[in-house]
Motif scaffolding. Structure first.
Motif, PDB file in Angstrom:
ATOM      1  N   ASP A 209      -0.590  -5.820 -14.529  1.00 43.62           N
ATOM      2  CA  ASP A 209       0.476  -5.373 -15.425  1.00 43.62           C
ATOM      3  C   ASP A 209       0.103  -4.066 -16.129  1.00 43.62           C
ATOM      4  N   ALA A 210      -1.200  -3.841 -16.304  1.00 40.25           N
ATOM      5  CA  ALA A 210      -1.668  -2.611 -16.938  1.00 40.25           C
ATOM      6  C   ALA A 210      -1.722  -1.438 -15.964  1.00 40.25           C
ATOM      7  N   GLY A 211      -1.456  -1.702 -14.676  1.00 36.81           N
ATOM      8  CA  GLY A 211      -1.438  -0.631 -13.687  1.00 36.81           C
ATOM      9  C   GLY A 211      -2.721  -0.479 -12.897  1.00 36.81           C
ATOM     10  N   LEU A 212      -3.572  -1.505 -12.920  1.00 38.01           N
ATOM     11  CA  LEU A 212      -4.825  -1.480 -12.171  1.00 38.01           C
ATOM     12  C   LEU A 212      -4.731  -2.398 -10.950  1.00 38.01           C
ATOM     13  N   GLU A 213      -5.620  -2.179  -9.982  1.00 40.03           N
ATOM     14  CA  GLU A 213      -5.659  -2.997  -8.772  1.00 40.03           C
ATOM     15  C   GLU A 213      -6.962  -3.795  -8.744  1.00 40.03           C
ATOM     16  N   PRO A 214      -6.921  -5.085  -9.092  1.00 44.30           N
ATOM     17  CA  PRO A 214      -8.145  -5.899  -9.035  1.00 44.30           C
ATOM     18  C   PRO A 214      -8.673  -5.987  -7.608  1.00 44.30           C
ATOM     19  N   VAL A 215      -9.994  -5.820  -7.464  1.00 46.52           N
ATOM     20  CA  VAL A 215     -10.587  -5.849  -6.126  1.00 46.52           C
ATOM     21  C   VAL A 215     -11.733  -6.855  -6.001  1.00 46.52           C
ATOM     22  N   ASP A 216     -12.223  -7.374  -7.132  1.00 46.03           N
ATOM     23  CA  ASP A 216     -13.357  -8.302  -7.043  1.00 46.03           C
ATOM     24  C   ASP A 216     -13.483  -9.078  -8.347  1.00 46.03           C
ATOM     25  N   ARG A 217     -14.027 -10.305  -8.235  1.00 42.90           N
ATOM     26  CA  ARG A 217     -14.407 -11.055  -9.425  1.00 42.90           C
ATOM     27  C   ARG A 217     -15.563 -11.982  -9.076  1.00 42.90           C
ATOM     28  N   LYS A 218     -16.466 -12.137 -10.023  1.00 44.63           N
ATOM     29  CA  LYS A 218     -17.643 -12.980  -9.852  1.00 44.63           C
ATOM     30  C   LYS A 218     -17.923 -13.716 -11.158  1.00 44.63           C
ATOM     31  N   GLY A 219     -18.623 -14.838 -11.038  1.00 46.43           N
ATOM     32  CA  GLY A 219     -19.031 -15.572 -12.220  1.00 46.43           C
ATOM     33  C   GLY A 219     -20.459 -15.218 -12.615  1.00 46.43           C
ATOM     34  N   PHE A 220     -20.716 -15.238 -13.918  1.00 44.33           N
ATOM     35  CA  PHE A 220     -22.080 -15.176 -14.438  1.00 44.33           C
ATOM     36  C   PHE A 220     -22.470 -16.620 -14.767  1.00 44.33           C
ATOM     37  N   VAL A 221     -23.468 -17.152 -14.073  1.00 39.64           N
ATOM     38  CA  VAL A 221     -23.809 -18.567 -14.211  1.00 39.64           C
ATOM     39  C   VAL A 221     -25.211 -18.716 -14.794  1.00 39.64           C
ATOM     40  N   PHE A 222     -25.307 -19.512 -15.859  1.00 40.93           N
ATOM     41  CA  PHE A 222     -26.595 -19.733 -16.525  1.00 40.93           C
ATOM     42  C   PHE A 222     -27.237 -21.007 -15.989  1.00 40.93           C
ATOM     43  N   LYS A 234     -18.210 -18.250  -6.546  1.00 39.84           N
ATOM     44  CA  LYS A 234     -17.354 -19.423  -6.680  1.00 39.84           C
ATOM     45  C   LYS A 234     -17.217 -19.932  -8.108  1.00 39.84           C
ATOM     46  N   ASP A 235     -18.274 -19.866  -8.893  1.00 38.81           N
ATOM     47  CA  ASP A 235     -18.275 -20.472 -10.226  1.00 38.81           C
ATOM     48  C   ASP A 235     -17.911 -19.438 -11.295  1.00 38.81           C
ATOM     49  N   LEU A 236     -16.643 -19.422 -11.658  1.00 38.00           N
ATOM     50  CA  LEU A 236     -16.146 -18.548 -12.721  1.00 38.00           C
ATOM     51  C   LEU A 236     -15.735 -19.381 -13.934  1.00 38.00           C
ATOM     52  N   SER A 237     -16.371 -20.528 -14.108  1.00 34.54           N
ATOM     53  CA  SER A 237     -15.909 -21.506 -15.083  1.00 34.54           C
ATOM     54  C   SER A 237     -16.157 -21.100 -16.533  1.00 34.54           C
ATOM     55  N   VAL A 238     -17.143 -20.252 -16.778  1.00 34.99           N
ATOM     56  CA  VAL A 238     -17.395 -19.820 -18.162  1.00 34.99           C
ATOM     57  C   VAL A 238     -17.364 -18.288 -18.221  1.00 34.99           C
ATOM     58  N   ASN A 239     -18.490 -17.637 -18.050  1.00 33.28           N
ATOM     59  CA  ASN A 239     -18.526 -16.166 -18.077  1.00 33.28           C
ATOM     60  C   ASN A 239     -18.190 -15.609 -16.694  1.00 33.28           C
ATOM     61  N   TYR A 240     -17.398 -14.541 -16.661  1.00 33.85           N
ATOM     62  CA  TYR A 240     -17.072 -13.928 -15.373  1.00 33.85           C
ATOM     63  C   TYR A 240     -16.771 -12.440 -15.560  1.00 33.85           C
ATOM     64  N   VAL A 241     -16.760 -11.728 -14.434  1.00 35.12           N
ATOM     65  CA  VAL A 241     -16.569 -10.279 -14.454  1.00 35.12           C
ATOM     66  C   VAL A 241     -15.609  -9.884 -13.335  1.00 35.12           C
ATOM     67  N   THR A 242     -14.838  -8.836 -13.575  1.00 35.35           N
ATOM     68  CA  THR A 242     -13.892  -8.341 -12.574  1.00 35.35           C
ATOM     69  C   THR A 242     -14.111  -6.845 -12.346  1.00 35.35           C
ATOM     70  N   ALA A 243     -13.740  -6.395 -11.161  1.00 32.78           N
ATOM     71  CA  ALA A 243     -13.709  -4.968 -10.847  1.00 32.78           C
ATOM     72  C   ALA A 243     -12.293  -4.631 -10.404  1.00 32.78           C
ATOM     73  N   SER A 244     -11.768  -3.518 -10.881  1.00 28.98           N
ATOM     74  CA  SER A 244     -10.434  -3.076 -10.485  1.00 28.98           C
ATOM     75  C   SER A 244     -10.411  -1.557 -10.412  1.00 28.98           C
ATOM     76  N   LEU A 245      -9.418  -1.040  -9.688  1.00 27.37           N
ATOM     77  CA  LEU A 245      -9.327   0.396  -9.453  1.00 27.37           C
ATOM     78  C   LEU A 245      -8.026   0.943 -10.004  1.00 27.37           C
ATOM     79  N   LYS A 246      -8.064   2.185 -10.448  1.00 29.58           N
ATOM     80  CA  LYS A 246      -6.832   2.891 -10.780  1.00 29.58           C
ATOM     81  C   LYS A 246      -6.331   3.545  -9.500  1.00 29.58           C
ATOM     82  N   PRO A 247      -5.085   3.310  -9.122  1.00 30.04           N
ATOM     83  CA  PRO A 247      -4.574   3.925  -7.892  1.00 30.04           C
ATOM     84  C   PRO A 247      -4.781   5.436  -7.885  1.00 30.04           C
ATOM     85  N   LYS A 248      -5.034   5.979  -6.703  1.00 29.21           N
ATOM     86  CA  LYS A 248      -5.302   7.410  -6.589  1.00 29.21           C
ATOM     87  C   LYS A 248      -4.029   8.243  -6.745  1.00 29.21           C
ATOM     88  N   THR A 249      -2.897   7.616  -6.544  1.00 29.74           N
ATOM     89  CA  THR A 249      -1.631   8.363  -6.713  1.00 29.74           C
ATOM     90  C   THR A 249      -0.719   7.607  -7.664  1.00 29.74           C
TER      91      THR A 249
END
Length: 249
Positions: A209-222, A234-249
């Protein structure tokens, strides 16, 4: 120029400002972040290297990249990025964090542009970055969509946005609030509000909705046995991180 909503939550800022002097105390209130930092850095550096075709074994592999660390705190992520050769701007809405970050960078002989400012103010000023690191901030702002929109506007076309936060479910309440704040006492009580936590699917939708393209997500597991953090696909149950891109055009 488009005016932005101010998404800073004064009560959230005050919480972290009160802890500012302890940012670099590995046994203090930010012990959880110091423990998590190597895992966070593994993810961040691999995403940047992959997106911008950089060799992490080379000297200063991020030279020529301009990176924003929004919600930089004491500089736990800004400093490693500067050591890798990036031009780094560290921004925080809590004024008390900035002198701490500046002093530590000077002691470490690092040139980092630390500023007491917000994502919205930087966007209004027309600042542009190759990478925006947005780690453990989105759950503390008043309006996640307005905040993420400002982060997208701060990126150059094709730029990389890395965002981590905490999932919202019974396990995250037990681990991040009961465990970290009440049992282990790693963080002051009230640091987090469970109702502000965001599920991975909700964050993906917010990013889109903010205009980004999500491309990846991973969990940080303790792992409490090994007392260490690791990345999980697979385990995104608590802490997790995402990567997204701003479209080039």
């Amino acid at each position: 120029m488009q005016a932005h909503q101010n998404t800073v939550d004064p009560e959230e800022v005050a919480k972290f400002e009160a802890m500012a002097a302890e940012w670099w105390d590995t046994e203090g209130k930010f012990k959880p972040l110091h423990m998590l930092n190597p895992c966070r850095l593994d993810y961040i550096t691999s995403q940047i290297a992959g997106e911008f075709d950089r060799d992490l074994s080379a000297p200063e592999p991020f030279k020529g990249l301009r990176i924003l660390d929004i919600g930089c705190g004491g500089g736990l992520l800004s400093e490693p990025m500067a050591r890798l050769g990036a031009t780094v701007v560290g921004a925080d809405a809590a004024a008390g964090n900035i002198p701490v970050a500046k002093i530590h960078a000077e002691q470490s002989d690092l040139n980092i542009d630390y500023r007491h400012t917000t994502a919205e103010a930087l966007a209004e000023a027309g600042e542009q970055f190759d990478v925006v690191m947005n780690m453990e901030v989105v759950e503390h702002v008043a309006s996640p969509i307005s905040y993420l929109t400002a982060c997208r506007q701060l990126l150059k076309p094709g730029g990389l946005h890395i965002c981590s936060t905490i999932n919202r479910n019974p396990k995250s309440y037990f681990v991040a609030i009961i465990g970290a704040e009440h049992v282990m006492r790693w963080l002051p009580k009230g640091t987090h509000e469970w109702s502000k936590f965001i599920t991975p699917d909700e964050l993906y939708k917010l990013l889109e909705d903010a205009g980004l393209e999500p491309v990846d997500r991973k969990g940080f597991v303790f792992n409490p046995i090994l007392w260490s953090w690791s990345l999980s696909a697979k385990d995104l149950s608590v802490n997790y991180v995402t990567a997204s891109l701003k479209p080039k055009t």
